[in-house]
Scaffold this motif. Sequence first.
Motif, PDB file in Angstrom:
ATOM      1  N   ALA A  80       0.820  -1.208   0.000  1.00 44.46           N
ATOM      2  CA  ALA A  80       0.000   0.000   0.000  1.00 44.46           C
ATOM      3  C   ALA A  80       0.854   1.258   0.000  1.00 44.46           C
ATOM      4  N   ARG A  81       2.037   1.174   0.595  1.00 39.94           N
ATOM      5  CA  ARG A  81       2.908   2.341   0.693  1.00 39.94           C
ATOM      6  C   ARG A  81       4.080   2.276  -0.281  1.00 39.94           C
ATOM      7  N   ASN A  82       4.055   1.293  -1.171  1.00 39.59           N
ATOM      8  CA  ASN A  82       5.096   1.149  -2.189  1.00 39.59           C
ATOM      9  C   ASN A  82       6.486   1.115  -1.552  1.00 39.59           C
ATOM     10  N   VAL A  83       6.633   0.319  -0.495  1.00 34.98           N
ATOM     11  CA  VAL A  83       7.926   0.178   0.181  1.00 34.98           C
ATOM     12  C   VAL A  83       8.806  -0.754  -0.647  1.00 34.98           C
ATOM     13  N   ARG A  84       9.893  -0.214  -1.146  1.00 33.36           N
ATOM     14  CA  ARG A  84      10.812  -1.006  -1.964  1.00 33.36           C
ATOM     15  C   ARG A  84      11.894  -1.668  -1.126  1.00 33.36           C
ATOM     16  N   ARG A  85      12.353  -0.996  -0.057  1.00 31.94           N
ATOM     17  CA  ARG A  85      13.406  -1.547   0.796  1.00 31.94           C
ATOM     18  C   ARG A  85      12.972  -1.452   2.253  1.00 31.94           C
ATOM     19  N   LEU A  86      12.929  -2.597   2.914  1.00 33.13           N
ATOM     20  CA  LEU A  86      12.560  -2.668   4.324  1.00 33.13           C
ATOM     21  C   LEU A  86      13.794  -3.046   5.128  1.00 33.13           C
ATOM     22  N   LEU A  87      14.094  -2.280   6.140  1.00 30.62           N
ATOM     23  CA  LEU A  87      15.271  -2.517   6.972  1.00 30.62           C
ATOM     24  C   LEU A  87      14.862  -3.281   8.227  1.00 30.62           C
ATOM     25  N   ALA A  88      15.617  -4.340   8.549  1.00 28.03           N
ATOM     26  CA  ALA A  88      15.303  -5.162   9.718  1.00 28.03           C
ATOM     27  C   ALA A  88      16.591  -5.629  10.376  1.00 28.03           C
ATOM     28  N   GLY A  89      16.474  -6.033  11.623  1.00 29.46           N
ATOM     29  CA  GLY A  89      17.624  -6.541  12.356  1.00 29.46           C
ATOM     30  C   GLY A  89      17.686  -8.057  12.325  1.00 29.46           C
ATOM     31  N   ARG A  90      18.881  -8.587  12.235  1.00 29.58           N
ATOM     32  CA  ARG A  90      19.061 -10.038  12.280  1.00 29.58           C
ATOM     33  C   ARG A  90      18.949 -10.528  13.729  1.00 29.58           C
ATOM     34  N   GLY A  91      18.683 -11.810  13.883  1.00 29.59           N
ATOM     35  CA  GLY A  91      18.698 -12.406  15.209  1.00 29.59           C
ATOM     36  C   GLY A  91      17.518 -12.037  16.082  1.00 29.59           C
ATOM     37  N   THR A  92      16.435 -11.538  15.510  1.00 26.54           N
ATOM     38  CA  THR A  92      15.249 -11.202  16.287  1.00 26.54           C
ATOM     39  C   THR A  92      14.204 -12.301  16.138  1.00 26.54           C
ATOM     40  N   THR A  93      13.119 -12.188  16.883  1.00 30.02           N
ATOM     41  CA  THR A  93      12.062 -13.200  16.827  1.00 30.02           C
ATOM     42  C   THR A  93      11.294 -13.179  15.514  1.00 30.02           C
ATOM     43  N   ALA A  95      12.953 -12.348  12.494  1.00 30.93           N
ATOM     44  CA  ALA A  95      13.929 -12.362  11.404  1.00 30.93           C
ATOM     45  C   ALA A  95      13.706 -13.529  10.439  1.00 30.93           C
ATOM     46  N   ASP A  96      13.473 -14.730  10.966  1.00 26.13           N
ATOM     47  CA  ASP A  96      13.290 -15.892  10.089  1.00 26.13           C
ATOM     48  C   ASP A  96      12.047 -15.730   9.220  1.00 26.13           C
ATOM     49  N   THR A  97      10.979 -15.196   9.809  1.00 29.20           N
ATOM     50  CA  THR A  97       9.745 -14.997   9.044  1.00 29.20           C
ATOM     51  C   THR A  97       9.960 -13.985   7.928  1.00 29.20           C
ATOM     52  N   LEU A  98      10.662 -12.908   8.238  1.00 31.45           N
ATOM     53  CA  LEU A  98      10.937 -11.893   7.222  1.00 31.45           C
ATOM     54  C   LEU A  98      11.787 -12.467   6.091  1.00 31.45           C
ATOM     55  N   ALA A  99      12.805 -13.243   6.457  1.00 33.60           N
ATOM     56  CA  ALA A  99      13.694 -13.813   5.442  1.00 33.60           C
ATOM     57  C   ALA A  99      12.950 -14.773   4.522  1.00 33.60           C
ATOM     58  N   ALA A 100      12.014 -15.534   5.077  1.00 31.99           N
ATOM     59  CA  ALA A 100      11.261 -16.493   4.275  1.00 31.99           C
ATOM     60  C   ALA A 100      10.171 -15.822   3.449  1.00 31.99           C
ATOM     61  N   ARG A 101       9.707 -14.671   3.901  1.00 27.19           N
ATOM     62  CA  ARG A 101       8.552 -14.034   3.275  1.00 27.19           C
ATOM     63  C   ARG A 101       8.933 -13.037   2.180  1.00 27.19           C
ATOM     64  N   LEU A 102      10.011 -12.282   2.417  1.00 25.88           N
ATOM     65  CA  LEU A 102      10.335 -11.169   1.524  1.00 25.88           C
ATOM     66  C   LEU A 102      11.504 -11.512   0.609  1.00 25.88           C
ATOM     67  N   PRO A 103      11.453 -11.057  -0.620  1.00 25.82           N
ATOM     68  CA  PRO A 103      12.585 -11.281  -1.532  1.00 25.82           C
ATOM     69  C   PRO A 103      13.799 -10.495  -1.073  1.00 25.82           C
ATOM     70  N   ALA A 104      14.971 -10.986  -1.449  1.00 22.93           N
ATOM     71  CA  ALA A 104      16.208 -10.361  -1.005  1.00 22.93           C
ATOM     72  C   ALA A 104      16.298  -8.902  -1.426  1.00 22.93           C
ATOM     73  N   GLY A 105      15.749  -8.566  -2.566  1.00 26.59           N
ATOM     74  CA  GLY A 105      15.822  -7.190  -3.025  1.00 26.59           C
ATOM     75  C   GLY A 105      14.976  -6.228  -2.220  1.00 26.59           C
ATOM     76  N   ARG A 106      13.982  -6.757  -1.513  1.00 27.63           N
ATOM     77  CA  ARG A 106      13.094  -5.885  -0.731  1.00 27.63           C
ATOM     78  C   ARG A 106      13.517  -5.811   0.734  1.00 27.63           C
ATOM     79  N   LEU A 107      14.183  -6.850   1.218  1.00 29.52           N
ATOM     80  CA  LEU A 107      14.600  -6.909   2.621  1.00 29.52           C
ATOM     81  C   LEU A 107      16.078  -6.557   2.737  1.00 29.52           C
ATOM     82  N   ARG A 108      16.368  -5.611   3.605  1.00 27.46           N
ATOM     83  CA  ARG A 108      17.762  -5.216   3.855  1.00 27.46           C
ATOM     84  C   ARG A 108      18.053  -5.407   5.327  1.00 27.46           C
TER      85      ARG A 108
END
Length: 228
Positions: A80-93, A95-108
Amino acid sequence: MSGAAAEPRARAAIFARLRAAPDVEPVAVPDVAGYYRNRAAPSGESRRERFVRNARSWRAEVIETTAGDWPAALDAVLDARNVRRLLAGRGTTIADTLAARLPAGRLRWYDAPLASFKPELFGAIDAGITTTLGAVAETGSLLLWPDAAEPRTLSLVQPLHIAVLHESGLHETLFDAMVGQGWAARMPSNALLVTGPSKTADIQRMLVYGAHGPRELVILLLRDGDAA
Protein backbone atom coordinates in the motif's frame (compact mmCIF):
# COMPACT_ATOMS: atom_id res chain seq x y z
CA MET A 1 43.68 31.36 28.97
CA SER A 2 42.95 28.39 26.68
CA GLY A 3 39.74 26.43 26.95
CA ALA A 4 41.61 23.32 28.09
CA ALA A 5 43.27 25.24 30.94
CA ALA A 6 40.08 27.00 32.02
CA GLU A 7 38.02 23.82 32.25
CA PRO A 8 39.63 22.42 35.46
CA ARG A 9 39.30 25.82 37.18
CA ALA A 10 35.64 26.11 36.23
CA ARG A 11 34.98 22.61 37.51
CA ALA A 12 36.78 23.33 40.78
CA ALA A 13 34.75 26.52 41.24
CA ILE A 14 31.48 24.65 40.74
CA PHE A 15 32.41 21.98 43.27
CA ALA A 16 33.53 24.64 45.76
CA ARG A 17 30.13 26.36 45.56
CA LEU A 18 28.35 23.05 46.02
CA ARG A 19 30.41 22.21 49.12
CA ALA A 20 29.77 25.68 50.57
CA ALA A 21 26.01 25.49 50.06
CA PRO A 22 23.96 25.13 53.26
CA ASP A 23 22.53 21.75 54.14
CA VAL A 24 18.92 21.20 53.12
CA GLU A 25 16.31 18.88 54.49
CA PRO A 26 16.10 15.68 52.45
CA VAL A 27 12.98 15.29 50.37
CA ALA A 28 10.87 12.26 51.17
CA VAL A 29 10.73 9.65 48.41
CA PRO A 30 7.16 9.56 47.05
CA ASP A 31 5.23 6.33 47.44
CA VAL A 32 4.89 5.62 43.75
CA ALA A 33 3.92 1.98 44.27
CA GLY A 34 1.20 3.01 46.70
CA TYR A 35 -0.16 5.56 44.25
CA TYR A 36 -0.58 3.01 41.50
CA ARG A 37 -1.80 0.33 43.89
CA ASN A 38 -4.66 2.55 45.07
CA ARG A 39 -5.75 3.70 41.63
CA ALA A 40 -9.13 2.48 40.43
CA ALA A 41 -8.87 -0.01 37.59
CA PRO A 42 -10.21 1.30 34.26
CA SER A 43 -13.51 -0.18 33.17
CA GLY A 44 -15.70 -0.24 30.11
CA GLU A 45 -13.16 -1.57 27.62
CA SER A 46 -10.38 -4.14 27.49
CA ARG A 47 -6.73 -3.23 27.78
CA ARG A 48 -6.28 -4.00 24.09
CA GLU A 49 -9.17 -1.73 23.16
CA ARG A 50 -7.79 1.04 25.36
CA PHE A 51 -4.34 0.76 23.80
CA VAL A 52 -5.74 0.81 20.27
CA ARG A 53 -7.89 3.86 20.99
CA ASN A 54 -5.05 5.81 22.57
CA ALA A 55 -2.48 4.82 19.93
CA ARG A 56 -4.81 5.89 17.13
CA SER A 57 -5.43 9.21 18.89
CA TRP A 58 -1.70 9.91 18.35
CA ARG A 59 -2.08 9.14 14.63
CA ALA A 60 -0.60 5.66 14.77
CA GLU A 61 -2.17 3.06 12.50
CA VAL A 62 -3.01 -0.10 14.45
CA ILE A 63 -3.69 -3.27 12.46
CA GLU A 64 -5.11 -6.08 14.58
CA THR A 65 -3.94 -9.43 13.28
CA THR A 66 -2.80 -12.84 14.53
CA ALA A 67 0.44 -14.71 15.05
CA GLY A 68 -0.23 -16.61 11.84
CA ASP A 69 -1.54 -13.77 9.70
CA TRP A 70 0.79 -10.88 10.53
CA PRO A 71 3.18 -11.60 7.61
CA ALA A 72 0.28 -11.16 5.17
CA ALA A 73 -0.72 -7.97 6.99
CA LEU A 74 2.86 -6.76 6.62
CA ASP A 75 2.78 -7.49 2.88
CA ALA A 76 -0.35 -5.36 2.58
CA VAL A 77 1.28 -2.47 4.43
CA LEU A 78 4.39 -2.61 2.24
CA ASP A 79 2.39 -2.80 -0.99
CA ALA A 80 0.00 0.00 0.00
CA ARG A 81 2.91 2.34 0.69
CA ASN A 82 5.10 1.15 -2.19
CA VAL A 83 7.93 0.18 0.18
CA ARG A 84 10.81 -1.01 -1.96
CA ARG A 85 13.41 -1.55 0.80
CA LEU A 86 12.56 -2.67 4.32
CA LEU A 87 15.27 -2.52 6.97
CA ALA A 88 15.30 -5.16 9.72
CA GLY A 89 17.62 -6.54 12.36
CA ARG A 90 19.06 -10.04 12.28
CA GLY A 91 18.70 -12.41 15.21
CA THR A 92 15.25 -11.20 16.29
CA THR A 93 12.06 -13.20 16.83
CA ILE A 94 10.73 -12.04 13.45
CA ALA A 95 13.93 -12.36 11.40
CA ASP A 96 13.29 -15.89 10.09
CA THR A 97 9.75 -15.00 9.04
CA LEU A 98 10.94 -11.89 7.22
CA ALA A 99 13.69 -13.81 5.44
CA ALA A 100 11.26 -16.49 4.28
CA ARG A 101 8.55 -14.03 3.28
CA LEU A 102 10.34 -11.17 1.52
CA PRO A 103 12.58 -11.28 -1.53
CA ALA A 104 16.21 -10.36 -1.00
CA GLY A 105 15.82 -7.19 -3.02
CA ARG A 106 13.09 -5.89 -0.73
CA LEU A 107 14.60 -6.91 2.62
CA ARG A 108 17.76 -5.22 3.85
CA TRP A 109 19.46 -6.43 7.01
CA TYR A 110 20.99 -3.86 9.35
CA ASP A 111 24.37 -5.57 9.44
CA ALA A 112 26.81 -2.81 8.45
CA PRO A 113 28.57 -0.16 10.57
CA LEU A 114 26.57 3.05 10.69
CA ALA A 115 29.41 5.14 9.26
CA SER A 116 29.56 3.13 6.04
CA PHE A 117 25.80 2.52 5.91
CA LYS A 118 24.62 6.14 6.16
CA PRO A 119 24.25 6.91 2.42
CA GLU A 120 22.02 3.87 1.91
CA LEU A 121 20.23 4.34 5.22
CA PHE A 122 19.16 7.91 4.48
CA GLY A 123 18.78 7.58 0.72
CA ALA A 124 17.47 4.14 -0.18
CA ILE A 125 15.55 2.70 2.78
CA ASP A 126 11.80 3.30 2.86
CA ALA A 127 10.82 1.65 6.15
CA GLY A 128 12.17 -0.04 9.25
CA ILE A 129 10.55 -2.88 11.20
CA THR A 130 11.16 -3.72 14.85
CA THR A 131 9.90 -5.99 17.57
CA THR A 132 8.68 -4.43 20.82
CA LEU A 133 9.15 -5.13 24.50
CA GLY A 134 5.48 -4.31 25.04
CA ALA A 135 3.25 -1.26 25.24
CA VAL A 136 1.37 1.02 27.64
CA ALA A 137 -2.41 1.06 27.25
CA GLU A 138 -2.83 4.25 29.29
CA THR A 139 -0.92 6.34 26.76
CA GLY A 140 -0.89 4.20 23.60
CA SER A 141 2.93 4.06 23.74
CA LEU A 142 5.22 1.32 22.45
CA LEU A 143 8.15 0.09 24.56
CA LEU A 144 11.38 -0.53 22.64
CA TRP A 145 14.72 -1.73 24.00
CA PRO A 146 17.25 -1.19 21.20
CA ASP A 147 20.23 -3.54 21.14
CA ALA A 148 22.89 -4.78 18.73
CA ALA A 149 20.30 -6.79 16.77
CA GLU A 150 17.83 -3.91 16.55
CA PRO A 151 19.61 -0.54 16.86
CA ARG A 152 17.44 2.45 17.67
CA THR A 153 18.17 3.76 14.16
CA LEU A 154 15.62 1.20 12.92
CA SER A 155 12.79 3.20 14.49
CA LEU A 156 14.13 6.74 14.22
CA VAL A 157 15.35 7.39 10.68
CA GLN A 158 13.08 5.82 8.06
CA PRO A 159 9.88 7.57 6.89
CA LEU A 160 7.84 4.56 8.04
CA HIS A 161 8.27 2.60 11.28
CA ILE A 162 6.49 -0.77 11.50
CA ALA A 163 6.30 -2.33 14.96
CA VAL A 164 5.25 -5.89 15.82
CA LEU A 165 3.44 -6.00 19.17
CA HIS A 166 2.01 -8.99 21.03
CA GLU A 167 -1.14 -8.38 23.02
CA SER A 168 0.45 -10.26 25.92
CA GLY A 169 2.96 -7.40 26.16
CA LEU A 170 0.31 -4.78 26.93
CA HIS A 171 0.53 -3.14 30.37
CA GLU A 172 -1.90 -0.64 31.83
CA THR A 173 0.77 1.92 32.86
CA LEU A 174 4.48 2.44 32.46
CA PHE A 175 4.88 1.65 36.17
CA ASP A 176 3.13 -1.70 35.66
CA ALA A 177 5.48 -2.48 32.78
CA MET A 178 8.60 -1.58 34.76
CA VAL A 179 7.54 -3.71 37.72
CA GLY A 180 6.08 -6.60 35.77
CA GLN A 181 9.12 -6.90 33.49
CA GLY A 182 11.68 -6.35 36.25
CA TRP A 183 13.33 -3.28 34.78
CA ALA A 184 15.21 -2.53 38.01
CA ALA A 185 17.25 -5.71 37.62
CA ARG A 186 18.02 -5.33 33.92
CA MET A 187 17.86 -1.73 32.82
CA PRO A 188 18.91 -1.30 29.19
CA SER A 189 21.40 1.29 28.04
CA ASN A 190 18.58 2.90 26.09
CA ALA A 191 14.80 2.54 26.38
CA LEU A 192 12.37 4.13 23.94
CA LEU A 193 8.73 5.06 24.46
CA VAL A 194 7.19 5.61 21.04
CA THR A 195 3.90 7.49 21.09
CA GLY A 196 2.75 7.99 17.52
CA PRO A 197 4.88 9.11 14.58
CA SER A 198 7.51 11.84 14.90
CA LYS A 199 6.00 15.30 15.20
CA THR A 200 6.98 18.85 16.12
CA ALA A 201 5.33 22.25 16.42
CA ASP A 202 8.56 24.23 16.87
CA ILE A 203 8.30 25.95 13.49
CA GLN A 204 5.69 28.74 13.55
CA ARG A 205 3.62 26.60 15.96
CA MET A 206 2.45 24.40 13.08
CA LEU A 207 2.19 20.67 13.80
CA VAL A 208 4.40 18.84 11.30
CA TYR A 209 4.90 15.08 11.07
CA GLY A 210 8.18 13.46 10.09
CA ALA A 211 10.41 16.48 10.69
CA HIS A 212 12.97 14.50 12.69
CA GLY A 213 11.84 10.89 12.47
CA PRO A 214 9.21 8.60 10.93
CA ARG A 215 6.15 10.42 9.66
CA GLU A 216 4.12 7.20 9.86
CA LEU A 217 3.85 4.52 12.55
CA VAL A 218 2.12 1.23 11.80
CA ILE A 219 1.58 -1.23 14.65
CA LEU A 220 0.86 -4.87 13.86
CA LEU A 221 -0.97 -5.97 17.01
CA LEU A 222 -0.97 -9.76 17.38
CA ARG A 223 -4.00 -10.71 19.42
CA ASP A 224 -3.73 -13.35 22.16
CA GLY A 225 -5.51 -16.66 21.81
CA ASP A 226 -5.16 -16.90 18.04
CA ALA A 227 -3.47 -19.88 16.45
CA ALA A 228 0.20 -19.45 15.63
